[in-house]
Design a protein around this motif. Structure first.
Motif, PDB file in Angstrom:
ATOM      1  N   HIS A   1       0.847  -1.193   0.000  1.00 23.70           N
ATOM      2  CA  HIS A   1       0.000   0.000   0.000  1.00 23.70           C
ATOM      3  C   HIS A   1       0.880   1.241   0.000  1.00 23.70           C
ATOM      4  O   HIS A   1       2.109   1.159   0.152  1.00 23.70           O
ATOM      5  CB  HIS A   1      -0.990   0.005   1.174  1.00 23.70           C
ATOM      6  CG  HIS A   1      -0.353   0.014   2.534  1.00 23.70           C
ATOM      7  ND1 HIS A   1       0.410   1.049   2.999  1.00 23.70           N
ATOM      8  CD2 HIS A   1      -0.369  -0.902   3.539  1.00 23.70           C
ATOM      9  CE1 HIS A   1       0.831   0.806   4.222  1.00 23.70           C
ATOM     10  NE2 HIS A   1       0.383  -0.389   4.570  1.00 23.70           N
TER      11      HIS A   1
ATOM     12  N   SER B   1       1.954   6.333   4.563  1.00 21.11           N
ATOM     13  CA  SER B   1       1.004   7.116   5.351  1.00 21.11           C
ATOM     14  C   SER B   1       1.764   8.143   6.176  1.00 21.11           C
ATOM     15  O   SER B   1       2.988   8.067   6.334  1.00 21.11           O
ATOM     16  CB  SER B   1       0.190   6.208   6.279  1.00 21.11           C
ATOM     17  OG  SER B   1       1.021   5.652   7.288  1.00 21.11           O
TER      18      SER B   1
ATOM     19  N   THR C   1      -3.086   2.624  -3.713  1.00 25.38           N
ATOM     20  CA  THR C   1      -3.767   1.867  -2.669  1.00 25.38           C
ATOM     21  C   THR C   1      -3.637   2.609  -1.344  1.00 25.38           C
ATOM     22  O   THR C   1      -2.526   2.886  -0.884  1.00 25.38           O
ATOM     23  CB  THR C   1      -3.165   0.454  -2.531  1.00 25.38           C
ATOM     24  OG1 THR C   1      -3.293  -0.221  -3.786  1.00 25.38           O
ATOM     25  CG2 THR C   1      -3.892  -0.352  -1.469  1.00 25.38           C
ATOM     26  N   ARG C   2      -4.749   2.938  -0.735  1.00 25.73           N
ATOM     27  CA  ARG C   2      -4.761   3.723   0.497  1.00 25.73           C
ATOM     28  C   ARG C   2      -3.940   3.038   1.591  1.00 25.73           C
ATOM     29  O   ARG C   2      -3.888   1.822   1.664  1.00 25.73           O
ATOM     30  CB  ARG C   2      -6.200   3.884   1.003  1.00 25.73           C
ATOM     31  CG  ARG C   2      -7.160   4.476   0.004  1.00 25.73           C
ATOM     32  CD  ARG C   2      -8.573   4.363   0.548  1.00 25.73           C
ATOM     33  NE  ARG C   2      -9.560   4.840  -0.399  1.00 25.73           N
ATOM     34  CZ  ARG C   2     -10.049   4.115  -1.393  1.00 25.73           C
ATOM     35  NH1 ARG C   2      -9.636   2.866  -1.565  1.00 25.73           N
ATOM     36  NH2 ARG C   2     -10.953   4.611  -2.205  1.00 25.73           N
TER      37      ARG C   2
ATOM     38  N   ASP D   1      -5.701   0.279   3.254  1.00 29.91           N
ATOM     39  CA  ASP D   1      -6.055  -0.877   2.444  1.00 29.91           C
ATOM     40  C   ASP D   1      -4.786  -1.665   2.124  1.00 29.91           C
ATOM     41  O   ASP D   1      -3.686  -1.296   2.528  1.00 29.91           O
ATOM     42  CB  ASP D   1      -6.740  -0.442   1.144  1.00 29.91           C
ATOM     43  CG  ASP D   1      -8.116   0.144   1.406  1.00 29.91           C
ATOM     44  OD1 ASP D   1      -8.746  -0.272   2.391  1.00 29.91           O
ATOM     45  OD2 ASP D   1      -8.537   1.016   0.633  1.00 29.91           O
TER      46      ASP D   1
ATOM     47  N   ASP E   1     -13.986   8.559   3.674  1.00 30.01           N
ATOM     48  CA  ASP E   1     -14.122   7.894   2.380  1.00 30.01           C
ATOM     49  C   ASP E   1     -15.392   7.061   2.372  1.00 30.01           C
ATOM     50  O   ASP E   1     -15.754   6.451   3.386  1.00 30.01           O
ATOM     51  CB  ASP E   1     -12.925   6.997   2.095  1.00 30.01           C
ATOM     52  CG  ASP E   1     -12.769   6.660   0.612  1.00 30.01           C
ATOM     53  OD1 ASP E   1     -13.631   7.114  -0.181  1.00 30.01           O
ATOM     54  OD2 ASP E   1     -11.811   5.972   0.247  1.00 30.01           O
TER      55      ASP E   1
END
Length: 470
Positions: free
Chosen positions: A117, A120, A173-174, A177, A372
């Protein structure tokens, strides 16, 4: 031993047939130093991973150590390698041969989990931060993104550890996730080789089509788009000119397979794929990278009779400018097949029994606020013989997946591989803090009622919910 050291991952010498070393636990700053003491061997020491990730910057440093020290990487059945661990895994490689050529050598087995992913900020959503703290977190995230690009740009002897496809999927891809390499098609496009799987021993037209389609999508198309893997394969199979697409003929002690009707800008020609397979070479097990099929792409005027293809002078027709590649044996497998359906040791595993496929709304909350909300599909399944272990796969419109597991006989719940808790929210549960948001989504979908299941992501603190409309 400090707090960070107590939580750091450990590299242990195990000396098993599958692994020489096992790295397990969270990846923390300083873990890369553990790899410096591993000696370099001709066949490469095997590093198995079982980690849910951690520091992405440290994962990138471990990648550097593995790439530099020529270590091979594995994720075996029952093990998982997620997030920062998956980045480290990509470094598995060797330099071999009289020409001293660098080869990628990283493999996963059925039953393993490999997931990626985007970086962040790493801020706890339950707390508040001043501008300096936010800027610092943003700088760290930018450094991680820069490191991903550096790995993407790494190349030695035309070997690249990260394909364009995988780089694109990581960035889209977050952080909450996970993009799992869970199908043959995804393994093809991410260039993640498979091991411990069974193969057919009879040559079929479908097998030839799989080999050529996968070779075409990886080596010709490249696939950087918002379409799913399955949609790309389906579009490729549809062709443009009509007529029989896959042609197969026995030619002496070899099979000649031809797949035609690939996309091309040529006006009077079509792109054609040719693959030849030794009729005595088909067997139930292969060992990538040693076992490969040679595939050629070139341009021919449309021919619909397999006998005509058998008489083609391929060297003259394709010419020196044609594309010739070697592809691993597992390209013959159905690209839409789940890797988990192939049992370790070459025994076909019974596929998971699908109990329920539903459409609903995937919603993510952070700090009590909805950040989201998108329509998504839930595929709920359980492996035959173990109805207590239920897996729910939530597929977002982008193709990324959120995976929840429930092992009811042990009272365990997981979200993207990490243990967590689950909370069910009903339409009449007006005291729940997310009730108003769920009501709003329900009205937008013109539903009469709803039921939502929510899981807390322990790494980010965000809450993922699936809202089933009624």
């Amino acid at each position: 031993m400090g707090v960070d050291d107590a939580r750091a991952g450990t590299l242990t010498k195990v000396g098993s047939q599958a692994c020489d070393y096992l790295f397990s636990g969270p990846i923390e700053t300083g873990d890369a130093a553990q790899f410096e003491g591993i000696g370099r061997t001709y066949s490469g020491e095997k590093i198995c991973f079982d980690s849910e990730g951690g520091s992405l910057l440290e994962g990138q440093r471990i990648f550097d150590r593995i790439w530099e020290y020529q270590l091979v990487t594995r994720v075996e059945a029952g093990q998982k390698c997620l997030s920062a661990c998956a980045i480290a895994f990509l470094g598995g490689s060797l330099t071999q041969g009289t020409a001293v050529i660098h080869f990628m050598d990283r493999k996963i087995s059925p039953g393993a989990q490999l997931g990626f992913h985007a970086p962040s900020l790493g801020l706890d959503t339950q707390n508040s931060y001043n501008s300096a703290q936010v800027n610092k977190a943003f700088e760290i995230a930018l450094s991680a993104a820069e490191g991903l690009f550096r790995i993407k740009a790494t190349e030695l002897h035309s070997v690249e550890p990260m394909s364009d496809f995988l780089y694109y999927q990581i960035l889209r891809t977050r952080p909450d996730d996970m993009y799992y390499i869970d199908t043959i098609g995804r393994a093809v496009m991410a260039n993640i080789p498979l091991q411990n799987i069974s193969y057919p021993t009879k040559v079929t037209e479908r097998m030839i089509g799989n080999i050529c389609d996968s070779a075409y999508l990886y080596h010709v198309e490249g696939l950087v788009s918002d379409l799913s893997i399955e949609a790309h394969y389906q579009k490729t199979r549809e062709g443009n000119y009509g007529g029989p697409r896959v042609l197969l003929q026995r030619k002496g002690d070899r099979y000649l397979g031809v797949v035609r009707d690939y996309q091309t800008e040529a006006k009077f020609y079509e792109r054609v794929c040719k693959v030849e397979i030794d009729s005595d070479g088909m067997r139930s097990t292969y060992d990538f990278p040693e076992d490969k099929f040679n595939v050629s792409f070139g341009f021919l005027q449309s021919v619909e009779d397999v006998a005509e293809y058998a008489n083609v002078d391929w060297a003259r027709e394709f010419g020196p400018d044609s594309l010739r590649v070697s592809v691993p044996a597992w390209y013959m497998l159905d690209p839409e097949a789940s890797i988990a359906s192939l049992e370790k040791g070459g025994v076909q595993r019974r596929a998971a029994a699908v109990n329920d496929t539903s459409r609903g709304q995937c919603v993510v909350f952070s700090g009590g606020r909805m950040i989201d909300s998108e329509p998504c599909q839930r595929i709920k399944s359980a492996f035959e013989g173990d109805a207590s272990h239920v897996v729910s796969t939530f597929i977002w419109p982008s193709g990324s997946k959120t995976v929840a597991e429930a092992i009811t006989r042990r009272g365990i719940h997981k979200i993207n591989g990490a243990e967590t808790t689950i909370k069910r929210v009903a339409a009449n549960d007006t005291t729940h803090p997310f009730h108003a948001s769920f009501i709003g989504e329900m009205r937008r979908s013109s539903a009469q009622s709803f039921e939502a299941d929510c899981w807390t992501n322990p790494s980010s603190g965000n809450i993922f919910c699936f809202q089933l409309m009624r």
